[in-house]
Design an enzyme around this catalytic site. Structure first.
Site, PDB file in Angstrom:
ATOM      1  N   GLY A  92       2.954  -9.721  -7.018  1.00 33.02           N
ATOM      2  CA  GLY A  92       1.872  -9.590  -8.006  1.00 33.02           C
ATOM      3  C   GLY A  92       0.911  -8.622  -7.318  1.00 33.02           C
ATOM      4  N   GLY A  94      -1.578  -7.279  -5.315  1.00 40.65           N
ATOM      5  CA  GLY A  94      -2.162  -7.381  -4.079  1.00 40.65           C
ATOM      6  C   GLY A  94      -3.516  -6.646  -4.033  1.00 40.65           C
ATOM      7  N   ASP A 127      -4.630  -5.261   2.991  1.00 41.98           N
ATOM      8  CA  ASP A 127      -6.206  -5.424   3.030  1.00 41.98           C
ATOM      9  C   ASP A 127      -6.482  -5.088   1.622  1.00 41.98           C
ATOM     10  OD1 ASP A 127      -5.505  -2.831   2.349  1.00 41.98           O
ATOM     11  OD2 ASP A 127      -6.214  -1.603   4.279  1.00 41.98           O
ATOM     12  N   ARG A 178      -5.989   3.639 -13.784  1.00 47.56           N
ATOM     13  CA  ARG A 178      -4.877   3.905 -14.383  1.00 47.56           C
ATOM     14  C   ARG A 178      -4.581   3.179 -15.637  1.00 47.56           C
ATOM     15  NH1 ARG A 178       0.552   2.084 -10.518  1.00 47.56           N
ATOM     16  NH2 ARG A 178       0.312   0.139 -11.239  1.00 47.56           N
ATOM     17  N   ASP A 254      10.037  -4.737  -9.456  1.00 48.60           N
ATOM     18  CA  ASP A 254       8.521  -4.879  -9.473  1.00 48.60           C
ATOM     19  C   ASP A 254       7.991  -3.543  -9.789  1.00 48.60           C
ATOM     20  OD1 ASP A 254       9.126  -4.707  -6.445  1.00 48.60           O
ATOM     21  OD2 ASP A 254       7.105  -4.073  -6.539  1.00 48.60           O
ATOM     22  N   ASP A 264       4.094   3.542 -10.619  1.00 45.10           N
ATOM     23  CA  ASP A 264       4.031   3.265  -9.209  1.00 45.10           C
ATOM     24  C   ASP A 264       4.463   4.633  -8.420  1.00 45.10           C
ATOM     25  OD1 ASP A 264       2.730   1.479  -8.782  1.00 45.10           O
ATOM     26  OD2 ASP A 264       4.069  -0.269  -8.025  1.00 45.10           O
TER      27      ASP A 264
END
Ligand code: AMP
Ligand code: MG
Length: 486
Positions: A92, A94, A127, A178, A254, A264
Site C-alpha cells: 500500500g 506508505g 517515515d 505525479r 507493486d 516508480d
C-alpha cells in the site's frame, strides 16, 4: 490590471467510491516551510490548472495536499506485491496519497497523486517522507521518458517541505506531485484476490476495464480480454524500455501498472556501455532486474496477475489456468515482435521478416557487447555512417575489422538515415548529467535541472551547443549505483 481567473479542476473520487476496500481516507502532513522547486506548466495546462495559481501559496498547498478544493477526498491505496520474488500481502501507499482524479483536456481521467506526503496506515516502519534529490530525479527521468515516447507516469511538481528527513544523514524533504492514467498495479489485483472477496476482485476488474482497456468489455470473455490487454501493454512497454536502454531497477509486482505506464522511478538508470547483465540498484545482488532480464521479470509479474485473475476467468479452476496460460503465452511473441520492429527501425531497415535483417541485428548486438559500446550514441553515429561517414561509428569499436564487415553487409541493405534519426535519441538522462543537476539543486541552484529538462524535452533533435549532453559519462564516473526507498 486584469486578473487571471484562477481555475482549479475538480478532484474526483471515483476510485475511492468504486473500490472502498482498497482506499483509506487520509490527509497529507503539513509542511513547515514549503518552496516550489519545479512545476510542469505544460502538464498543469493539460489538467486544467492555471500555472500561476499553482505557483501561489494556495497552489503550493494544493501540491502538498494540505489545502484541497471542496469535494476532494484523498486516500492511501492498498495493494500487495512480490518484492524480489517474495510476497507481501499488505504494502500500500506508505508515503503516498491519491488526491483524486482529474478529467484532462481530452476528457481522459488522470490520477493526481503525491509521494512523500507523510506516514499512512501502510507505512510499516517507514517515515512516510521523501527527499528532494530522489524526487527531482523521478521528475527528470519520468519527463525524459515521456519525451522519448515511452508510456509513463508524469511529474507535475516537486515542492520542498522545509522538513528534515533522516536517511544516511539529514536531508531536505520534498513532495512529488505525479500524474498517471491510474495507479492500479499488478499488486492491486493480488491484494483484492487475497481478501477472498470475489465481488471486490470483479469490481476492480470492471473498474480497470472501463478506465484502461474498454475494448475488453465487448469481448466474449471480458476478464480474459483484460488479461490479454495487460499482457500486450506490458510487452510493448518493456520492448520500449529495452530499445531506449532503460533499466527500471525494481520491477516488483507493486511497481507494474495495469495501464502499461512506467511507474516508480527509484533505482532506475539508462545503460551506457552495452552490457545485458548490467544492474545499477545497490540491493539487486542477484541481477533479478538487470537490463537483459527485464522481459523475463515482466513475464513473471504477469503470471502473478494471471493467478490473481483466475476465479474471474472460469469457474472451473483447470479451465481458468488453461486460459491464463494461453494468454500469457502471447507475451513472448508480442515482446519479440515489438522489439524486432523497434530494432529494425533503429538500424534503418524496413520492418519485414528478411532473414538478413535478423542476422544483422544478432551480429550487431554481439559486437556492441564485446566492445561495450555506448548504446545511445552508437545508433546516431550509425545514421551518420548511412550518410557516408563511418568514422564516428568505427571509432567506437576495438575490433574494427569485424565492425567493417558488418557495416558492408548493413550498407548493402540501403538503410534509411532519416528514419533512424526519428527513432534514436541524441539526448537521454545520462546518469552523470542527472547527478550533476541534482548536485547543483542540493546547493540551491535549480538552473542545471531546468536546463537538463529542456534538453531532454526534445530528445530526437540534435541541437548546436549541446554536445556535452550527448556524450557518454567521463571515464572517471562510475560504476554508478542507485538506491531504493529514497
Ligand atoms: P517502492 O519500492 O518505492 O515502490 O516502495 C515499496 C513500498 O514501501 C510501498 O508500499 C511504499 O509506499 C513503501 N515505502 C517506501 N518508502 C517509504 C517511506 N519512507 N515511508 C513509508 N513507506 C515507504
Ligand atoms: Mg512502488
Amino acid at each position: 490590471m486584469t486578473t487571471v481567473p484562477l481555475t482549479i479542476p475538480a478532484l474526483g473520487d471515483r476510485f475511492a467510491r468504486e473500490l472502498p476496500e482498497l482506499a483509506v481516507a487520509w490527509r497529507a502532513e503539513e509542511a513547515p516551510d514549503p518552496r516550489l522547486l519545479l512545476l510542469n506548466e505544460a502538464l498543469a495546462g493539460e489538467l486544467g490548472f492555471d500555472p500561476l495559481f499553482l505557483r501561489s501559496p494556495e497552489g503550493v498547498r494544493l501540491l502538498l495536499g494540505t489545502a484541497l478544493p471542496d469535494g476532494a477526498a484523498p486516500v492511501a491505496q492498498a495493494y500487495a506485491g512480490h518484492q524480489f520474488g517474495s510476497y507481501s500481502p499488505r504494502l500500500g501507499d506508505g508515503r503516498a496519497l491519491l488526491l483524486g482524479e482529474i478529467a484532462d483536456a481530452e476528457g481522459r481521467l488522470r490520477d493526481l497523486h503525491l509521494k512523500g506526503s507523510g506516514r499512512t496506515p501502510f507505512a510499516r516502519g517507514g517515515d512516510g517522507l521523501a527527499v528532494v534529490g530522489p524526487m527531482l530525479r523521478e521528475y527528470v527521468v519520468s519527463e525524459a521518458m515521456h519525451a522519448l515516447g515511452v508510456p509513463t507516469t508524469r511529474s507535475l511538481a516537486v515542492v520542498a517541505t522545509g522538513r528534515t528527513v533522516r536517511r544516511e544523514g539529514l536531508l531536505p524533504g520534498a513532495v512529488l506531485a505525479r500524474v498517471a492514467s491510474s495507479h492500479l498495479r499488478v499488486g492491486s489485483f493480488q491484494y483484492a484476490r487475497n481478501t477472498g472477496d470475489l465481488g471486490l476482485l470483479r469490481r476492480l476488474a470492471d473498474h480497470v476495464i472501463d478506465r484502461h482497456h474498454p475494448a475488453a468489455a465487448d469481448a466474449q470473455r471480458p476478464y480474459l480480454a483484460l488479461f490479454d490487454a495487460v499482457v500486450a501493454a506490458q510487452a510493448s512497454l518493456v520492448a520500449e524500455w529495452m530499445l531506449v536502454g532503460f533499466v527500471h531497477g525494481v520491477m516488483n509486482t507493486d511497481n507494474m501498472t495495469i495501464s502499461g505506464e512506467t511507474i516508480d522511478y527509484g533505482p532506475c538508470a539508462f545503460i551506457e556501455a552495452f552490457d545485458p547483465a548490467i544492474v545499477y540498484s545497490s540491493i539487486d545482488d542477484a541481477g533479478r532486474y538487470s537490463y537483459g532480464n527485464q522481459p523475463i521479470a515482466a513475464e513473471w509479474n504477469l503470471a502473478r496477475l494471471g493467478e490473481a485473475l483466475l476465479p474471474l476467468l472460469d469457474e472451473r479452476p483447470e479451465q481458468a489456468i488453461e486460459l491464463a496460460t494461453a494468454s500469457l503465452g502471447a507475451f513472448r511473441t508480442r515482446y519479440s515482435a515489438a522489439w524486432a520492429a523497434g530494432i529494425r527501425a533503429k538500424i534503418g531497415l524496413p520492418d519485414d521478416d528478411h532473414a538478413e535483417s535478423s542476422a544483422l541485428v544478432d551480429d550487431l548486438f554481439a559486437l556492441l557487447q564485446k566492445d561495450r559500446v555506448d548504446y545511445t550514441s552508437f545508433f546516431r553515429h550509425l545514421a551518420t555512417a548511412a550518410r557516408g561517414d563511418a568514422a564516428p561509428a568505427r571509432g567506437m569499436f576495438g575490433d574494427r575489422t569485424a565492425f567493417d564487415e558488418w557495416l558492408t553487409r548493413w550498407l548493402a541493405r540501403a538503410p534509411d538515415a532519416a528514419s533512424m534519426d526519428r527513432t534514436n535519441p541524441v539526448y537521454i538522462p545520462r546518469n552523470h548529467l542527472v547527478e550533476e543537476a541534482l548536485g547543483a539543486a542540493g546547493h540551491g541552484d535549480l538552473a542545471p535541472c531546468e536546463e537538463l529538462l529542456d534538453v531532454l524535452a526534445r530528445p530526437y533533435q540534435a541541437r548546436p551547443g549541446l554536445d556535452r549532453y550527448a556524450a557518454p559519462a567521463p571515464a572517471d564516473f562510475g560504476p554508478y549505483q542507485t538506491f531504493c526507498g529514497t
